[in-house]
Motif scaffolding. Structure first.
Motif, PDB file in Angstrom:
ATOM      1  N   LYS A  71       0.837  -1.208   0.000  1.00 20.02           N
ATOM      2  CA  LYS A  71       0.000   0.000   0.000  1.00 20.02           C
ATOM      3  C   LYS A  71       0.866   1.250   0.000  1.00 20.02           C
ATOM      4  O   LYS A  71       0.610   2.204  -0.732  1.00 20.02           O
ATOM      5  N   LYS A  72       1.879   1.239   0.856  1.00 26.27           N
ATOM      6  CA  LYS A  72       2.769   2.397   0.950  1.00 26.27           C
ATOM      7  C   LYS A  72       3.511   2.617  -0.357  1.00 26.27           C
ATOM      8  O   LYS A  72       3.677   3.761  -0.806  1.00 26.27           O
ATOM      9  N   TYR A  73       3.935   1.518  -0.966  1.00 23.67           N
ATOM     10  CA  TYR A  73       4.640   1.626  -2.244  1.00 23.67           C
ATOM     11  C   TYR A  73       3.738   2.267  -3.300  1.00 23.67           C
ATOM     12  O   TYR A  73       4.155   3.180  -4.028  1.00 23.67           O
ATOM     13  N   ILE A  74       2.496   1.780  -3.395  1.00 23.06           N
ATOM     14  CA  ILE A  74       1.553   2.315  -4.378  1.00 23.06           C
ATOM     15  C   ILE A  74       1.324   3.804  -4.146  1.00 23.06           C
ATOM     16  O   ILE A  74       1.344   4.609  -5.087  1.00 23.06           O
ATOM     17  N   GLN A  75       1.123   4.197  -2.900  1.00 19.12           N
ATOM     18  CA  GLN A  75       0.901   5.602  -2.563  1.00 19.12           C
ATOM     19  C   GLN A  75       2.095   6.460  -2.977  1.00 19.12           C
ATOM     20  O   GLN A  75       1.928   7.549  -3.549  1.00 19.12           O
ATOM     21  N   ASN A  76       3.291   5.973  -2.685  1.00 13.33           N
ATOM     22  CA  ASN A  76       4.496   6.741  -3.003  1.00 13.33           C
ATOM     23  C   ASN A  76       4.695   6.909  -4.509  1.00 13.33           C
ATOM     24  O   ASN A  76       5.066   7.977  -4.994  1.00 13.33           O
ATOM     25  N   LEU A  77       4.443   5.808  -5.260  1.00 10.53           N
ATOM     26  CA  LEU A  77       4.640   5.882  -6.711  1.00 10.53           C
ATOM     27  C   LEU A  77       3.574   6.775  -7.356  1.00 10.53           C
ATOM     28  O   LEU A  77       3.879   7.550  -8.269  1.00 10.53           O
ATOM     29  N   LEU A  78       2.343   6.667  -6.876  1.00  2.87           N
ATOM     30  CA  LEU A  78       1.292   7.535  -7.391  1.00  2.87           C
ATOM     31  C   LEU A  78       1.643   9.010  -7.158  1.00  2.87           C
ATOM     32  O   LEU A  78       1.483   9.841  -8.052  1.00  2.87           O
ATOM     33  N   LYS A  79       2.125   9.301  -5.959  1.00  2.00           N
ATOM     34  CA  LYS A  79       2.487  10.681  -5.648  1.00  2.00           C
ATOM     35  C   LYS A  79       3.640  11.162  -6.520  1.00  2.00           C
ATOM     36  O   LYS A  79       3.598  12.274  -7.060  1.00  2.00           O
ATOM     37  N   ALA A  80       4.646  10.323  -6.691  1.00  2.00           N
ATOM     38  CA  ALA A  80       5.804  10.697  -7.500  1.00  2.00           C
ATOM     39  C   ALA A  80       5.420  10.964  -8.951  1.00  2.00           C
ATOM     40  O   ALA A  80       5.922  11.903  -9.581  1.00  2.00           O
ATOM     41  N   ASN A  81       4.503  10.142  -9.486  1.00  2.00           N
ATOM     42  CA  ASN A  81       4.155  10.250 -10.906  1.00  2.00           C
ATOM     43  C   ASN A  81       3.006  11.212 -11.195  1.00  2.00           C
ATOM     44  O   ASN A  81       2.937  11.767 -12.294  1.00  2.00           O
ATOM     45  N   MET A  82       2.116  11.420 -10.219  1.00  2.00           N
ATOM     46  CA  MET A  82       0.879  12.126 -10.523  1.00  2.00           C
ATOM     47  C   MET A  82       0.684  13.466  -9.820  1.00  2.00           C
ATOM     48  O   MET A  82      -0.126  14.281 -10.242  1.00  2.00           O
ATOM     49  N   GLU A  83       1.400  13.709  -8.742  1.00  2.00           N
ATOM     50  CA  GLU A  83       1.178  14.942  -7.984  1.00  2.00           C
ATOM     51  C   GLU A  83       1.355  16.183  -8.853  1.00  2.00           C
ATOM     52  O   GLU A  83       0.566  17.132  -8.786  1.00  2.00           O
ATOM     53  N   GLY A  84       2.387  16.172  -9.687  1.00  2.00           N
ATOM     54  CA  GLY A  84       2.639  17.323 -10.548  1.00  2.00           C
ATOM     55  C   GLY A  84       1.524  17.569 -11.544  1.00  2.00           C
ATOM     56  O   GLY A  84       1.233  18.719 -11.905  1.00  2.00           O
ATOM     57  N   MET A  85       0.879  16.479 -11.992  1.00  2.00           N
ATOM     58  CA  MET A  85      -0.207  16.590 -12.970  1.00  2.00           C
ATOM     59  C   MET A  85      -1.442  17.257 -12.355  1.00  2.00           C
ATOM     60  O   MET A  85      -2.126  18.038 -12.997  1.00  2.00           O
ATOM     61  N   TYR A  86      -1.721  16.909 -11.096  1.00  2.00           N
ATOM     62  CA  TYR A  86      -2.936  17.404 -10.442  1.00  2.00           C
ATOM     63  C   TYR A  86      -2.737  18.737  -9.729  1.00  2.00           C
ATOM     64  O   TYR A  86      -3.701  19.461  -9.476  1.00  2.00           O
ATOM     65  N   GLY A  87      -1.505  19.067  -9.389  1.00  2.00           N
ATOM     66  CA  GLY A  87      -1.238  20.337  -8.718  1.00  2.00           C
ATOM     67  C   GLY A  87      -1.968  20.449  -7.394  1.00  2.00           C
ATOM     68  O   GLY A  87      -1.934  19.529  -6.568  1.00  2.00           O
ATOM     69  N   SER A  88      -2.690  21.551  -7.197  1.00  2.00           N
ATOM     70  CA  SER A  88      -3.378  21.810  -5.934  1.00  2.00           C
ATOM     71  C   SER A  88      -4.520  20.826  -5.675  1.00  2.00           C
ATOM     72  O   SER A  88      -5.002  20.705  -4.549  1.00  2.00           O
ATOM     73  N   GLU A  89      -4.967  20.112  -6.709  1.00  2.00           N
ATOM     74  CA  GLU A  89      -6.061  19.151  -6.550  1.00  2.00           C
ATOM     75  C   GLU A  89      -5.567  17.792  -6.040  1.00  2.00           C
ATOM     76  O   GLU A  89      -6.381  16.916  -5.745  1.00  2.00           O
ATOM     77  N   TRP A  90      -4.250  17.625  -5.953  1.00  2.00           N
ATOM     78  CA  TRP A  90      -3.708  16.319  -5.597  1.00  2.00           C
ATOM     79  C   TRP A  90      -4.167  15.799  -4.229  1.00  2.00           C
ATOM     80  O   TRP A  90      -4.528  14.614  -4.124  1.00  2.00           O
ATOM     81  N   PRO A  91      -4.170  16.593  -3.156  1.00  2.00           N
ATOM     82  CA  PRO A  91      -4.584  16.056  -1.846  1.00  2.00           C
ATOM     83  C   PRO A  91      -5.953  15.372  -1.892  1.00  2.00           C
ATOM     84  O   PRO A  91      -6.130  14.300  -1.316  1.00  2.00           O
ATOM     85  N   MET A  92      -6.917  15.980  -2.579  1.00  2.00           N
ATOM     86  CA  MET A  92      -8.250  15.382  -2.685  1.00  2.00           C
ATOM     87  C   MET A  92      -8.212  14.150  -3.573  1.00  2.00           C
ATOM     88  O   MET A  92      -8.818  13.116  -3.259  1.00  2.00           O
ATOM     89  N   GLU A  93      -7.491  14.233  -4.685  1.00  2.00           N
ATOM     90  CA  GLU A  93      -7.389  13.100  -5.608  1.00  2.00           C
ATOM     91  C   GLU A  93      -6.669  11.927  -4.951  1.00  2.00           C
ATOM     92  O   GLU A  93      -7.032  10.763  -5.164  1.00  2.00           O
TER      93      GLU A  93
END
Length: 214
Positions: A71-93
């Protein structure tokens, strides 16, 4: 002679029966596909990938059986790859993705590096955190009904930077298509942000997916 009203009533019953039978057939297809514990077992040649300097193997998983490390691995990889795409919307996403991650209907294909692989600095960060050999990415997919059609819906295809640009993404999507055919579902679907130009190019130009608006 049968009255027009009686005839119309009879036709409605027939149509209703056909609709219910179609719905049951679709539901049965989804249930049967979801009940398979290991979809990779039907495709032994696709359980390994050794090309372009990348040597990995695949394993199956499900959302309700993920270890805390996975679970932690998935969360970390999602954040690394997707946070920049979502910007300020990332916390909710991110909250939404965490819920989706552990759903019982979630199915996974995990990509692991063989023990003798030579990792780069970034892939080392995943070492031991998810147990077993180093993870290099994952696919999260589900069997669902979309517009009265049973489909495989790809929720996530996420790869470590060391595994990108080496044909692995295309290989994994080809495998998903095989899983769809094996389980007699009508299509493979996914959602991509329009601003994610690289992903749009990958799915539409390389894999020949087409846009679908509901």
């Amino acid at each position: 002679m049968e009255s027009k009203r009686a005839q119309n009533s009879k036709e409605k019953k027939i149509r209703r029966k056909e609709v219910l039978e179609k719905k049951k057939a679709i539901d049965d297809t989804i249930k049967k596909a979801a009940a398979v514990k290991d979809h990779l077992a039907s495709f032994p040649p696709f359980c390994q990938y050794n090309r372009n300097g990348l040597s990995v193997y695949l394993e199956s998983g499900s959302g309700d059986q993920l270890s805390s490390l996975i679970k932690k691995y998935i969360q970390n990889l999602l954040k690394a790859n997707m946070e920049g795409m979502y910007g300020s919307e990332w916390p909710m996403e991110e909250k939404v993705k965490r819920r989706e991650m552990i759903a019982p209907e979630a199915r996974y294909i995990f990509v692991r590096e063989f023990p003798n692989s030579t990792p780069d600095e970034k892939s080392l960060k995943a070492d031991e955190k998810a147990g077993g050999d180093r993870l290099a990415g994952f696919v999260h997919y589900r069997f669902i009904v979309e517009e009265d059609v049973p489909v495989v819906y790809v929720y996530e295809l996420q790869l470590e930077s060391c595994a990108q640009g080496k044909g692995l993404g295309k290989f994994l999507m080809q495998l998903i298509e095989l899983i769809a055919r094996k389980n007699q579902v009508g299509a493979v679907m996914l959602t991509v942000q329009k601003t994610n130009v690289a992903a749009m190019n990958f799915y539409m130009n390389k894999l020949r997916f087409y846009t679908y608006v509901t």
